[in-house]
Design a protein around this motif. Structure first.
Motif, short mmCIF file in Angstrom:
data_model
loop_
_atom_site.label_atom_id
_atom_site.label_comp_id
_atom_site.label_asym_id
_atom_site.label_seq_id
_atom_site.Cartn_x
_atom_site.Cartn_y
_atom_site.Cartn_z
N ASP A 171 0.98 -1.17 0.07
CA ASP A 171 0.09 -0.18 -0.01
C ASP A 171 0.71 1.29 0.06
O ASP A 171 0.63 2.20 -0.73
CB ASP A 171 -0.88 -0.09 1.17
CG ASP A 171 -1.98 -0.97 1.08
OD1 ASP A 171 -2.34 -1.32 -0.14
OD2 ASP A 171 -2.61 -1.31 2.01
N ASP A 172 2.08 1.31 0.77
CA ASP A 172 2.83 2.27 0.82
C ASP A 172 3.59 2.69 -0.42
O ASP A 172 3.56 3.62 -0.91
CB ASP A 172 3.88 2.13 1.91
CG ASP A 172 3.32 2.14 3.47
OD1 ASP A 172 2.25 2.75 3.69
OD2 ASP A 172 3.99 1.62 4.30
N GLN A 173 3.98 1.62 -1.19
CA GLN A 173 4.65 1.79 -2.39
C GLN A 173 3.58 2.37 -3.49
O GLN A 173 4.03 3.22 -4.26
CB GLN A 173 5.29 0.32 -3.09
CG GLN A 173 6.26 -0.24 -2.10
CD GLN A 173 6.76 -1.63 -2.46
OE1 GLN A 173 6.04 -2.08 -3.21
NE2 GLN A 173 7.85 -1.92 -1.65
N SER A 175 1.02 4.10 -3.05
CA SER A 175 0.55 5.57 -2.49
C SER A 175 1.71 6.37 -3.14
O SER A 175 1.35 7.50 -3.63
CB SER A 175 0.45 5.56 -1.26
OG SER A 175 -0.71 4.94 -0.72
N ASP A 176 2.95 5.96 -2.91
CA ASP A 176 4.22 6.74 -3.42
C ASP A 176 3.95 6.76 -5.07
O ASP A 176 4.33 8.24 -5.43
CB ASP A 176 5.36 6.28 -3.05
CG ASP A 176 5.74 6.11 -1.43
OD1 ASP A 176 4.98 7.19 -0.84
OD2 ASP A 176 6.60 5.50 -1.00
N GLU A 178 1.50 6.55 -6.77
CA GLU A 178 0.33 7.42 -7.13
C GLU A 178 0.59 9.11 -6.95
O GLU A 178 0.09 9.96 -7.67
CB GLU A 178 -0.87 7.07 -6.20
CG GLU A 178 -1.59 5.81 -6.56
CD GLU A 178 -2.64 5.32 -5.79
OE1 GLU A 178 -3.57 4.49 -6.03
OE2 GLU A 178 -2.57 5.85 -4.72
N TYR A 179 1.23 9.27 -5.74
CA TYR A 179 1.61 10.77 -5.63
C TYR A 179 2.43 11.21 -6.62
O TYR A 179 2.23 12.61 -7.20
CB TYR A 179 2.26 10.88 -4.14
CG TYR A 179 2.76 12.11 -3.84
CD1 TYR A 179 1.84 13.09 -3.38
CD2 TYR A 179 3.89 12.48 -3.90
CE1 TYR A 179 2.29 14.54 -3.27
CE2 TYR A 179 4.60 13.69 -3.70
CZ TYR A 179 3.52 14.83 -3.34
OH TYR A 179 4.01 16.06 -2.85
N GLN A 182 0.38 11.92 -9.97
CA GLN A 182 -0.41 12.95 -9.60
C GLN A 182 0.33 14.28 -9.91
O GLN A 182 -0.22 15.37 -10.67
CB GLN A 182 -1.20 12.99 -8.40
CG GLN A 182 -2.01 14.12 -8.24
CD GLN A 182 -3.14 13.90 -9.11
OE1 GLN A 182 -3.62 12.98 -9.55
NE2 GLN A 182 -3.60 15.29 -9.54
#
Length: 223
Positions: A171-173, A175-176, A178-179, A182
Protein backbone atom coordinates in the motif's frame (compact mmCIF):
# COMPACT_ATOMS: atom_id res chain seq x y z
CA UNK A 1 20.36 -63.71 42.70
CA UNK A 2 18.17 -64.93 39.85
CA UNK A 3 19.41 -67.15 37.07
CA UNK A 4 18.91 -64.62 34.27
CA UNK A 5 18.16 -61.20 35.77
CA UNK A 6 21.84 -60.51 36.43
CA UNK A 7 22.45 -60.56 32.67
CA UNK A 8 20.16 -57.60 31.93
CA UNK A 9 21.68 -54.17 31.36
CA UNK A 10 18.42 -52.24 30.89
CA UNK A 11 15.49 -52.64 33.28
CA UNK A 12 12.13 -50.96 33.59
CA UNK A 13 13.44 -48.92 36.53
CA UNK A 14 16.37 -47.48 34.55
CA UNK A 15 14.07 -46.89 31.58
CA UNK A 16 11.75 -44.76 33.72
CA UNK A 17 14.72 -42.70 34.93
CA UNK A 18 15.94 -42.06 31.40
CA UNK A 19 12.47 -41.25 30.07
CA UNK A 20 12.21 -38.31 32.46
CA UNK A 21 15.32 -36.75 30.90
CA UNK A 22 14.92 -37.82 27.28
CA UNK A 23 13.85 -35.46 24.50
CA UNK A 24 13.03 -38.43 22.25
CA UNK A 25 11.18 -41.00 24.42
CA UNK A 26 10.11 -43.10 21.42
CA UNK A 27 13.73 -43.71 20.39
CA UNK A 28 14.65 -44.66 23.98
CA UNK A 29 11.69 -47.03 24.25
CA UNK A 30 12.61 -48.65 20.93
CA UNK A 31 16.12 -49.29 22.28
CA UNK A 32 14.60 -50.90 25.36
CA UNK A 33 12.28 -53.08 23.27
CA UNK A 34 15.17 -54.30 21.10
CA UNK A 35 17.23 -55.09 24.20
CA UNK A 36 14.30 -56.88 25.85
CA UNK A 37 13.65 -59.00 22.76
CA UNK A 38 17.30 -60.04 22.86
CA UNK A 39 16.97 -60.85 26.58
CA UNK A 40 13.89 -62.96 25.91
CA UNK A 41 15.70 -64.85 23.15
CA UNK A 42 18.71 -65.55 25.38
CA UNK A 43 16.45 -66.60 28.26
CA UNK A 44 14.53 -69.02 26.06
CA UNK A 45 17.79 -70.57 24.84
CA UNK A 46 18.92 -70.94 28.45
CA UNK A 47 15.55 -72.44 29.35
CA UNK A 48 15.93 -75.02 26.58
CA UNK A 49 19.33 -76.00 27.98
CA UNK A 50 17.96 -76.20 31.53
CA UNK A 51 15.01 -78.31 30.38
CA UNK A 52 17.34 -80.74 28.62
CA UNK A 53 19.63 -80.90 31.67
CA UNK A 54 16.67 -81.43 33.99
CA UNK A 55 15.41 -84.34 31.89
CA UNK A 56 18.87 -85.94 31.95
CA UNK A 57 19.08 -85.67 35.74
CA UNK A 58 15.62 -87.22 36.03
CA UNK A 59 16.61 -90.08 33.73
CA UNK A 60 19.80 -90.74 35.71
CA UNK A 61 17.85 -90.76 38.99
CA UNK A 62 15.18 -93.08 37.55
CA UNK A 63 17.81 -95.47 36.15
CA UNK A 64 19.56 -95.60 39.52
CA UNK A 65 16.23 -96.27 41.27
CA UNK A 66 15.50 -99.08 38.82
CA UNK A 67 18.90 -100.65 39.57
CA UNK A 68 18.24 -100.38 43.32
CA UNK A 69 15.01 -102.33 42.91
CA UNK A 70 16.68 -104.83 40.59
CA UNK A 71 19.61 -105.53 42.97
CA UNK A 72 17.18 -105.82 45.90
CA UNK A 73 15.21 -108.45 44.01
CA UNK A 74 18.39 -110.28 42.96
CA UNK A 75 19.67 -110.33 46.55
CA UNK A 76 16.38 -111.89 47.73
CA UNK A 77 16.56 -114.54 45.02
CA UNK A 78 20.19 -115.37 45.98
CA UNK A 79 19.26 -115.77 49.66
CA UNK A 80 16.36 -118.04 48.74
CA UNK A 81 18.80 -120.13 46.72
CA UNK A 82 21.23 -120.27 49.65
CA UNK A 83 23.79 -118.11 47.82
CA UNK A 84 24.60 -115.66 50.61
CA UNK A 85 27.81 -114.49 48.92
CA UNK A 86 25.90 -113.53 45.76
CA UNK A 87 23.26 -111.81 47.91
CA UNK A 88 25.98 -109.64 49.51
CA UNK A 89 27.36 -108.65 46.11
CA UNK A 90 23.88 -107.68 44.95
CA UNK A 91 23.27 -105.64 48.11
CA UNK A 92 26.65 -103.93 47.72
CA UNK A 93 25.72 -102.73 44.25
CA UNK A 94 22.28 -101.75 45.56
CA UNK A 95 23.93 -99.40 48.07
CA UNK A 96 26.07 -97.83 45.33
CA UNK A 97 23.02 -97.24 43.15
CA UNK A 98 21.13 -95.75 46.12
CA UNK A 99 23.92 -93.19 46.58
CA UNK A 100 23.82 -92.43 42.86
CA UNK A 101 20.03 -92.14 42.96
CA UNK A 102 20.18 -89.67 45.87
CA UNK A 103 22.84 -87.57 44.12
CA UNK A 104 20.92 -87.31 40.86
CA UNK A 105 17.68 -86.61 42.70
CA UNK A 106 19.37 -83.64 44.38
CA UNK A 107 20.65 -82.40 41.02
CA UNK A 108 17.22 -82.91 39.49
CA UNK A 109 15.56 -80.93 42.30
CA UNK A 110 18.00 -78.02 41.85
CA UNK A 111 17.63 -78.01 38.08
CA UNK A 112 13.84 -78.22 38.23
CA UNK A 113 13.73 -75.27 40.67
CA UNK A 114 16.00 -73.20 38.40
CA UNK A 115 13.85 -74.12 35.40
CA UNK A 116 10.72 -72.93 37.20
CA UNK A 117 12.44 -69.67 38.19
CA UNK A 118 13.56 -69.14 34.60
CA UNK A 119 10.01 -69.73 33.34
CA UNK A 120 8.76 -67.04 35.72
CA UNK A 121 11.45 -64.62 34.55
CA UNK A 122 10.63 -65.22 30.88
CA UNK A 123 6.98 -64.59 31.65
CA UNK A 124 7.92 -61.35 33.44
CA UNK A 125 10.15 -60.25 30.55
CA UNK A 126 7.34 -60.78 28.07
CA UNK A 127 4.91 -58.90 30.33
CA UNK A 128 7.38 -56.00 30.60
CA UNK A 129 7.80 -55.98 26.83
CA UNK A 130 4.06 -55.77 26.22
CA UNK A 131 3.66 -53.06 28.87
CA UNK A 132 6.47 -50.91 27.46
CA UNK A 133 5.27 -51.49 23.90
CA UNK A 134 1.85 -50.10 24.83
CA UNK A 135 3.59 -47.05 26.33
CA UNK A 136 5.60 -46.73 23.13
CA UNK A 137 2.38 -46.41 21.15
CA UNK A 138 1.14 -43.73 23.57
CA UNK A 139 4.37 -41.70 23.43
CA UNK A 140 4.51 -42.05 19.65
CA UNK A 141 0.99 -40.61 19.41
CA UNK A 142 2.00 -37.74 21.71
CA UNK A 143 5.08 -36.93 19.62
CA UNK A 144 2.93 -36.91 16.46
CA UNK A 145 0.50 -34.53 18.16
CA UNK A 146 3.36 -32.19 19.11
CA UNK A 147 4.79 -32.21 15.58
CA UNK A 148 1.41 -31.50 14.02
CA UNK A 149 0.80 -28.70 16.52
CA UNK A 150 4.17 -27.14 15.67
CA UNK A 151 3.36 -27.24 11.96
CA UNK A 152 -0.03 -25.68 12.62
CA UNK A 153 1.59 -22.92 14.70
CA UNK A 154 4.05 -22.14 11.91
CA UNK A 155 1.21 -21.89 9.43
CA UNK A 156 -0.76 -19.70 11.81
CA UNK A 157 2.16 -17.30 12.20
CA UNK A 158 2.42 -16.99 8.44
CA UNK A 159 -1.26 -16.27 7.91
CA UNK A 160 -1.58 -13.96 10.91
CA UNK A 161 1.50 -11.79 10.53
CA UNK A 162 3.32 -11.98 7.21
CA UNK A 163 0.37 -11.39 4.86
CA UNK A 164 -0.96 -8.16 6.49
CA UNK A 165 2.55 -6.73 6.74
CA UNK A 166 3.20 -7.54 3.11
CA UNK A 167 0.04 -5.68 1.99
CA UNK A 168 0.84 -2.71 4.23
CA UNK A 169 4.20 -2.33 2.52
CA UNK A 170 2.55 -2.69 -0.89
CA UNK A 171 0.00 0.00 0.00
CA UNK A 172 2.83 2.40 0.87
CA UNK A 173 4.60 1.73 -2.42
CA UNK A 174 1.42 2.20 -4.47
CA UNK A 175 0.62 5.43 -2.61
CA UNK A 176 4.07 6.81 -3.43
CA UNK A 177 3.62 5.95 -7.10
CA UNK A 178 0.19 7.52 -7.13
CA UNK A 179 1.54 10.73 -5.56
CA UNK A 180 4.37 10.94 -8.12
CA UNK A 181 1.99 10.37 -11.01
CA UNK A 182 -0.41 13.04 -9.73
CA UNK A 183 2.42 15.54 -9.23
CA UNK A 184 3.74 15.01 -12.76
CA UNK A 185 0.21 15.36 -14.13
CA UNK A 186 -0.23 18.68 -12.30
CA UNK A 187 3.05 20.01 -13.67
CA UNK A 188 2.17 19.02 -17.23
CA UNK A 189 -1.21 20.69 -16.86
CA UNK A 190 0.50 23.86 -15.74
CA UNK A 191 2.69 23.71 -18.86
CA UNK A 192 -0.25 23.12 -21.14
CA UNK A 193 -2.15 26.06 -19.64
CA UNK A 194 0.73 28.31 -20.70
CA UNK A 195 1.85 29.59 -17.38
CA UNK A 196 5.45 29.66 -18.71
CA UNK A 197 8.33 31.34 -16.92
CA UNK A 198 7.71 34.51 -14.98
CA UNK A 199 9.16 37.54 -16.63
CA UNK A 200 10.18 38.99 -13.33
CA UNK A 201 12.31 35.95 -12.39
CA UNK A 202 15.82 35.75 -13.81
CA UNK A 203 17.01 32.64 -15.61
CA UNK A 204 20.04 32.33 -13.35
CA UNK A 205 17.83 32.14 -10.27
CA UNK A 206 15.81 29.31 -11.80
CA UNK A 207 19.00 27.52 -12.76
CA UNK A 208 20.24 27.77 -9.19
CA UNK A 209 16.99 26.35 -7.82
CA UNK A 210 17.07 23.55 -10.39
CA UNK A 211 20.66 22.70 -9.46
CA UNK A 212 19.81 22.73 -5.75
CA UNK A 213 16.92 20.37 -6.36
CA UNK A 214 19.10 17.97 -8.39
CA UNK A 215 21.69 17.88 -5.62
CA UNK A 216 18.98 17.16 -3.06
CA UNK A 217 17.62 14.28 -5.14
CA UNK A 218 21.10 12.82 -5.59
CA UNK A 219 21.68 13.08 -1.86
CA UNK A 220 18.36 11.32 -1.11
CA UNK A 221 19.25 8.48 -3.49
CA UNK A 222 22.60 7.92 -1.75
CA UNK A 223 20.89 7.72 1.61
Amino acid sequence: MSVFRRMRDITVATLNEHLEQSQDPVKLIDQFLVSTRQDIGEAEKLRHQYASHTRQMKQQADQAAAMVNKREEQASMALKAGEEHLAKLALQEKILHEEKMDQYNDLYTQSAAALQELDEQIHQLKAEYQNVYSKRQYYYARMQTIQLQQRMNQRGNYNGQNVPRMFNQLDDQVSDLEYEAQSLRDIRRMSQEGSGLSGNMSSSMLDKELERLKQKLNHDKKE
